[in-house]
Design a protein around this motif. Structure first.
Motif, PDB file in Angstrom:
ATOM      1  N   GLU A  73       0.808  -1.211   0.000  1.00  0.00           N
ATOM      2  CA  GLU A  73       0.000   0.000   0.000  1.00  0.00           C
ATOM      3  C   GLU A  73       0.849   1.272   0.000  1.00  0.00           C
ATOM      4  O   GLU A  73       0.671   2.166  -0.829  1.00  0.00           O
ATOM      5  CB  GLU A  73      -0.942   0.004   1.212  1.00  0.00           C
ATOM      6  CG  GLU A  73      -2.024  -1.043   1.135  1.00  0.00           C
ATOM      7  CD  GLU A  73      -3.325  -0.568   1.785  1.00  0.00           C
ATOM      8  OE1 GLU A  73      -3.332   0.485   2.424  1.00  0.00           O
ATOM      9  OE2 GLU A  73      -4.330  -1.270   1.628  1.00  0.00           O
ATOM     10  N   ASP A 172      -5.767  -4.154  -0.761  1.00  0.00           N
ATOM     11  CA  ASP A 172      -5.282  -3.925  -2.130  1.00  0.00           C
ATOM     12  C   ASP A 172      -4.627  -5.172  -2.711  1.00  0.00           C
ATOM     13  O   ASP A 172      -3.992  -5.096  -3.760  1.00  0.00           O
ATOM     14  CB  ASP A 172      -4.301  -2.751  -2.157  1.00  0.00           C
ATOM     15  CG  ASP A 172      -2.916  -3.133  -1.627  1.00  0.00           C
ATOM     16  OD1 ASP A 172      -2.833  -4.025  -0.742  1.00  0.00           O
ATOM     17  OD2 ASP A 172      -1.918  -2.550  -2.088  1.00  0.00           O
ATOM     18  N   ILE A 200      -9.084  -2.863  -3.816  1.00  0.00           N
ATOM     19  CA  ILE A 200      -8.491  -1.653  -4.386  1.00  0.00           C
ATOM     20  C   ILE A 200      -7.345  -2.045  -5.306  1.00  0.00           C
ATOM     21  O   ILE A 200      -6.414  -2.759  -4.897  1.00  0.00           O
ATOM     22  CB  ILE A 200      -7.964  -0.724  -3.270  1.00  0.00           C
ATOM     23  CG1 ILE A 200      -9.062  -0.475  -2.218  1.00  0.00           C
ATOM     24  CG2 ILE A 200      -7.462   0.599  -3.857  1.00  0.00           C
ATOM     25  CD1 ILE A 200      -8.538   0.049  -0.898  1.00  0.00           C
ATOM     26  N   GLY A 201      -7.391  -1.597  -6.568  1.00  0.00           N
ATOM     27  CA  GLY A 201      -6.290  -1.830  -7.490  1.00  0.00           C
ATOM     28  C   GLY A 201      -6.404  -3.138  -8.243  1.00  0.00           C
ATOM     29  O   GLY A 201      -7.424  -3.836  -8.194  1.00  0.00           O
ATOM     30  N   ASN A 224      -8.171   2.384  -7.900  1.00  0.00           N
ATOM     31  CA  ASN A 224      -7.059   2.847  -7.080  1.00  0.00           C
ATOM     32  C   ASN A 224      -7.607   3.473  -5.799  1.00  0.00           C
ATOM     33  O   ASN A 224      -8.827   3.544  -5.603  1.00  0.00           O
ATOM     34  CB  ASN A 224      -6.190   3.843  -7.851  1.00  0.00           C
ATOM     35  CG  ASN A 224      -7.038   4.932  -8.495  1.00  0.00           C
ATOM     36  OD1 ASN A 224      -7.917   5.514  -7.855  1.00  0.00           O
ATOM     37  ND2 ASN A 224      -6.784   5.198  -9.785  1.00  0.00           N
TER      38      ASN A 224
END
Length: 1215
Positions: A73, A172, A200-201, A224
């Motif tokens: 992260e 993530d 996320i991502g 993102n």
């Protein structure tokens, strides 16, 4: 007198026309006679129903944020996460009576930032979020989820019972341990906690997010970290939704009984119908989910439609609209009497579903006495009843009497018909609660609690609190759930039996009074006690109840083999065993062996965490057994006897049984298909396999089959099925297993022809199961009809058919006909350097899949594994694991040992060690060795020599060669014959021969070759005088006495008989005792066995003391053959308690004081365990079996006891 009353008050405070709020009624108590207008109570949405709420920001909710703080992260992105959390929190009202927030971060470890009750206002929470530090590390998502379940939502950290509970997981990337993450998520899903997963991502795992979240509607993905801002509103709205009905698809048969008397009128009656429509719309309607039936009552009771009449919500709603108002008097008793008989297969009810009646009435019944009696009958049948009284003419006590359960939880009252809408959600919620209260079937639950020294008194109290919380949500009583507690440490203590307490209050009080008794962990002894005592009728055990044992322990047992064997006995008896392990000192393999199924194993970090699994344990306890192959392609044809000896009533019971059997399977062209053929003088096809593709239609067809009467042409029925029912033209599928289930109450007209037709089915690969009913059957014919003796069932009458339903389903599911046939199978696995670890693991996986198709137990199939390379590495003996779950877990842990290929050494070890009785081999079981190798042995001569030794001993050897490095000539010489040689091109191709190898194994099991060298339990020098004391009392009956003699005959057959070896005498006892023959009467085995077979049955009462006294005073004297230099034994076999317990124990003590070893064998449920223990030399000399059939399976164990007592080593002679 109090009744639960519900009311809604909606206060719209400053809302514009565009703002709305949905509310759901809360529950409160109203004193009789109180005015409803005096009650003002605002309510919020209950957590049991799904309701979109526009303004939920003050509704009590406990929100736990789990934030990924791993190295991927970075500090900047981590701050974006904190901003997102702050923005979500800022939208809610924070406080101890409103919304509470907790945050934890996770990377390599979990770091709790603050608990739910740390901050009581929004400013403090937002300030605390800003101060959370970034960590860096790996992604321990599993630990974070476990932390949330066990810590964040604990009472100690501020969690509240009345709050909605939600976890937000932001990450993530994929977790470091995906399997553990899935396991932790699943445990949360079994609670009332919702999980929202935000990925996320591009490095996230979509499938893992789906697993973590409650469902796909609770999954969010952004490109993102800056994209988090875009989903704030959506996440906020998802937070404001309450959870859906937890039981919306749980199988339930619900009968509505609607008052249609004159006091109601048409308009009010229609309001009742609208209530039912609104109630049912949130449930999944269908044959595998919720079914609804409806009847109206006034002067008479009129069914409107039954459970299986409508299998879609649309059709159901239309049917409800068409129900007519009648008018008349209020004969509530008539409606309840209908409820007594409504839940039958003919009406579409299912035996694996919850049964519930919801009755609505606006007045008092015309006959209160009969109404109460009818309600009690319904309660006694195990059916749950929710009673709703409407208006001020009801009798509150009568509503309570009609409702089931303790207190008022199933009794409701509303002021008028318009107020029915205010309790819709509450009735739904209560319906769900009845479905987690074992309402579909009575349950006898025994808690087996560890009280060993490792626990301590404080932790033991936490165990008792766990039991109390478990019981508090159940309906306790003789017609519902009964509960017993047994504790164990060094000794076992029954705290109270199932039938000691019939009210919840008394039961909960008794649990709290259980005392802590430290000691060592004798789990096996606890299981043995429960199996022998807890479920006996005199202790409250009920034949129609589900039997459950919940073992709670914090450590390993002292005698693991004993524990595994006793657990297997419980499994074999059909008792569901749930195991709960606490802390870090538990043995996961042992927990798995304890439990009836891997899904019945629970583990918690400590005693405080027990509360987190309480609901899941209760649901597992109440859950009806699932059929293992419920969705597999199987073509099943029932052949049902419809002859005159049955009669129409019994024939209907047969149909009811078949309909209930069907409930365990998914019906359809891609899963299970079922056909039915009846036979009497003629054969009649009732329907073919492909005639019905839905369960509802199939069950309706089954219950509509007419009875004919006539003779018993079983053979013609078998021929018709072979030539017609199992043809492709009539729905048989090439990829489906084929099963025929024959049910009959008598002998066929042409036994030879029946046997011939059955064999033709066997030869075709069809599994045939024979079910004999009553005393007119012929067991030899059933054996001829069935694929083997393991596929024969016999019951005393048609009313007893339900006792074999589950076992019959399991036999149907077994892929192999020989799955239960006794066999000792040894896998010999090449672990040489040419394989490599990856390929070796493929070998292990192949073995696991092979084993999984067999029934693993001490009376069915046993497995051992020997690994070899330069040396031999035995993994476990044949009798090490008595359950499949424990065996599969052990196979998974088999280790790779590199080296050269000494196949001969491995075969020598198997010959001299693995296949001996000392290592679990059974003389009567087929002996099979399966060698898997990828190369030539280092010493071909030794390998061939050891293989020949095995062949001569009657052991079937199969050889599997993998790849191009094998020597095919050597494979041929290792194997028993050419048909036992298999070759595959590589390790991945092993799966292509699995079915063929299994079928070859089955063929060997069916034609087991006797050992060329007869094994003896003890060495040649054995010398002992043994007197059998044989119970011949009336409780046994002549057939069981004959089985007792068969046991003796089998026992003596394995010994050398004579004045320098073993001598046997026999004493028969009932009202009196008599010496049948002396120790020296028979000096040859043939003479001895003839004498045993000639012992006659007498009948009478059970004076065991007289037999013991006769053995001492006469049997063991020199004039009757006793030898001064021989070890002396008495083996007592009995099925009941002696008439003179004190004299019996005195007589046994006198014998033991003379140096005689006493072995006691108790048969059945009427023996007294304490008396068996008191007579025997010690507890290791006590054996118990559930009936005389099982008696035959323990003769080797008893033989071993005579050897080890004499100080003689067990033999290692090759069987």
């Amino acid at each position: 007198m109090k009744l639960r009353v519900s009311m809604v008050m909606v206060l719209l405070l400053g809302l514009t026309s565009a703002q709305t709020t949905d509310v759901t009624p809360d529950v409160f108590t109203l004193n009789a006679g109180a005015s409803l207008s005096t009650v003002l109570k605002a309510v919020t949405a209950t957590p049991s129903t799904t309701t979109q709420v526009a303004e939920c920001h003050s509704v009590p909710a406990d929100l736990v944020f789990l934030l990924d703080s791993s190295g991927s992260e970075g500090a900047t992105n981590f701050k974006d996460q904190l901003t997102f959390v702050s923005n979500i929190v800022d939208k809610f009202d924070i406080g101890p009576d409103k919304v509470q927030v907790s945050v934890a971060t996770f990377e390599t470890t979990v770091n709790n930032a603050f608990w739910l009750d740390d901050y009581t206002n929004k400013a403090d929470v937002l300030n605390a979020i800003k101060k959370i530090q970034y960590g860096g590390g790996t992604t321990a998502t599993d630990q974070a989820l476990t932390h949330a379940l066990q810590e964040s939502f604990s009472d100690a950290h501020g969690a509240r019972n009345n709050s909605n509970k939600i976890i937000f997981v932001l990450t993530d990337g994929q977790s470091t341990k995906p399997a553990l993450t899935a396991d932790a998520a699943n445990k949360i899903h079994n609670t009332n906690i919702r999980v929202i997963a935000i990925g996320i991502g591009s490095s996230i795992s979509s499938s893992e997010l789906d697993t973590i979240a409650t469902d796909k509607q609770h999954v969010y993905r952004v490109a993102n970290f800056s994209g988090l801002a875009d989903i704030e509103k959506e996440v906020e709205q998802q937070t404001c939704k309450t959870e859906g009905l937890v039981c919306k698809s749980t199988p339930a048969d619900i009968l509505f009984l609607l008052d249609a008397s004159a006091s109601e009128g048409t308009n009010n009656f229609d309001k009742q119908l609208n209530f039912i429509k609104n109630f049912t719309k949130d449930f999944t309607i269908g044959p595998d989910a919720v079914q609804i039936a409806l009847a109206t009552f006034s002067t008479t009771t009129t069914p409107a439609f039954w459970f299986n009449d409508y299998d879609t919500s649309t059709d159901l709603m239309n049917a409800i609209d068409k129900v007519k108002y009648l008018g008349g008097n209020t004969h509530t008793e008539s409606a309840l009497k209908l409820g007594e008989t409504a839940f039958t297969a003919a009406n579409g009810a299912r035996n694996n579903s919850n049964h519930l009646i919801i009755i609505l009435t606006d007045g008092q019944s015309s006959d209160k006495t009969q109404t109460k009696a009818a309600a009690n009958s319904v309660h006694n049948a195990g059916t749950q009843v929710i009673a709703i009284g409407i208006g001020n003419s009801i009798d509150q006590q009568e509503i309570k009497d009609i409702a089931s359960g303790d207190g008022d939880q199933n009794a409701f009252a509303v002021a008028d018909f318009d107020a029915l809408q205010t309790i819709e959600k509450e009735i739904q919620s209560q319906t769900c609660k009845t479905q987690t209260a074992c309402s579909s079937r009575p349950a006898d639950v025994v808690f087996l609690l560890d009280t060993s020294s490792s626990e301590g008194s404080e932790n033991f109290k936490k165990q008792l609190n766990f039991v109390n919380n478990f019981a508090r949500e159940l309906n306790i009583g003789p017609n519902n759930v009964q509960l017993s507690v047994v504790t164990f440490a060094t000794n076992v203590k029954n705290e109270f039996w199932l039938n000691n307490f019939t009210t919840k209050a008394d039961l909960l009080n008794a649990v709290q009074n259980v005392q802590y008794r430290p000691g060592i962990t004798e789990t096996g002894e606890g299981l043995k006690f429960v199996g022998a005592n807890s479920f006996l009728p005199q202790h409250g055990g009920r034949p129609d109840a589900q039997q459950v044992v919940i073992v709670v322990t914090d450590g390993e047992s002292q005698q693991k083999s004993v524990t595994a064997n006793e657990a297997e006995k419980l499994h074999s008896a059909g008792i569901k065993v749930i195991s709960v392990g606490i802390g870090t000192s538990i043995d996961n393999g042992e927990l798995t062996a304890l439990a009836s199924d891997p899904s019945f194993v629970f583990r918690v970090a400590d005693f405080d965490a027990l509360q987190k699994i309480e609901t899941e344990i209760r649901q597992t306890t109440c859950k009806a057994p699932q059929t293992a192959c419920k969705s597999d392609p199987v073509d099943i044809v029932f052949l049902l006897d419809s002859s005159s000896s049955e009669g129409s009533i019994n024939f209907k019971k047969q149909l009811e049984f078949v309909s209930n059997f069907v409930d365990g399977f998914d019906i359809g062209p891609d899963s299970v298909q079922i056909g039915v053929v009846t036979f009497s003088t003629a054969v009649t096809n009732r329907y073919f396999l492909n005639d019905y593709n839905s369960k509802a239609a199939l069950k309706a067809a089954i219950t509509s089959i007419p009875y004919t009467g006539g003779n018993t042409v079983t053979g013609d029925g078998l021929e018709f099925i072979r030539t017609n029912s199992l043809s492709a033209a009539h729905g048989a599928r090439a990829d489906a297993r084929q099963v025929v289930i024959v049910m009959t109450d008598g002998q066929s007209q042409l036994p030879a022809y029946t046997k011939e037709q059955a064999k033709l089915l066997h030869d075709k690969g069809v599994k045939v199961i024979a079910v004999g009913i009553g005393n007119g059957i012929v067991s030899t014919e059933l054996n001829n009809i069935a694929s083997d003796k393991q596929h024969v069932f016999m019951v005393t009458g048609f009313d007893a058919l339900h006792t074999i339903e589950t076992e019959l389903q399991l036999k149907t599911c077994n892929k192999l006909v020989c799955a239960s046939s006794a066999a000792d199978i040894v896998f010999v696995l090449d672990s040489s350097s040419s394989e490599g670890l990856t390929n070796f693991k493929k070998q292990v996986t192949f073995v696991q899949k092979f084993v999984d198709q067999f029934d693993v137990s001490s009376t069915a199939v046993q497995f051992s594994i020997v690994v070899f390379s330069t040396a031999v590495y035995p993994q476990f003996d044949l009798d090490k694991y008595a359950s499949k779950a424990a065996l599969l877990a052990a196979i998974k842990n088999v280790e790779y040992h590199t080296g050269v290929t000494y196949t001969g050494k491995a075969l020598l070890y198997v010959n001299q060690t693995t296949l001996t009785t000392a290592h679990g081999a059974r003389p009567s079981a087929a002996k099979i060795v399966i060698v898997i190798t990828d190369g030539q042995s280092s010493s071909r001569y030794d390998t061939q020599h050891e293989a020949n030794v095995l062949h001569k001993a009657g052991v079937e050897v199969m050889a599997i060669g993998i790849g191009i490095g094998v020597n095919h000539v050597e494979l041929d010489r290792i194997a028993s014959d050419a048909k036992h040689v298999f070759s595959v091109t590589n390790f991945d191709a092993l799966k292509t021969i699995q079915n063929e190898l299994q079928q070859t194994t089955c063929a060997v099991q069916g034609t087991a070759v006797p050992a060329t060298t007869k094994p003896r339990p003890c060495p040649v020098s054995e010398k002992a005088d043994v007197i059998f004391l044989l119970d011949a009392s009336s409780s046994e009956g002549s057939s069981n006495f004959q089985k007792e003699l068969d046991f003796v005959s089998k026992f003596v057959n394995d010994f050398d008989i004579g004045p320098d070896h073993m001598q046997f005498g026999a004493i028969r006892f009932s009202t009196s005792a008599s010496l049948v023959f002396d120790l020296n009467s028979h000096t040859t085995k043939a003479s001895l066995q003839m004498a045993v077979a000639s012992i006659s049955y007498t009948g009478g009462t059970t004076y065991t003391d007289k037999a013991l006294a006769l053995a001492r005073g006469t049997g063991f004297t020199s004039t009757h053959g006793a030898r001064p230099d021989a070890k002396r034994y008495v083996i007592v076999i009995t099925d009941g308690e002696s008439m003179s317990p004190t004299q019996t124990l005195t007589a046994a003590t006198n014998l033991k004081n003379d140096g005689v070893s006493i072995i006691t064998i108790g048969v059945g449920t009427q023996v007294r365990q304490s008396e068996l223990d008191g007579m025997a030399t010690d507890k290791t000399h006590v054996f118990t079996v559930k009936d005389f059939n099982v008696l035959q399976t323990i003769h080797k164990e008893v033989q071993k006891k005579t050897c080890t007592d004499a100080g003689l080593p067990l033999t290692t002679t090759m069987p």
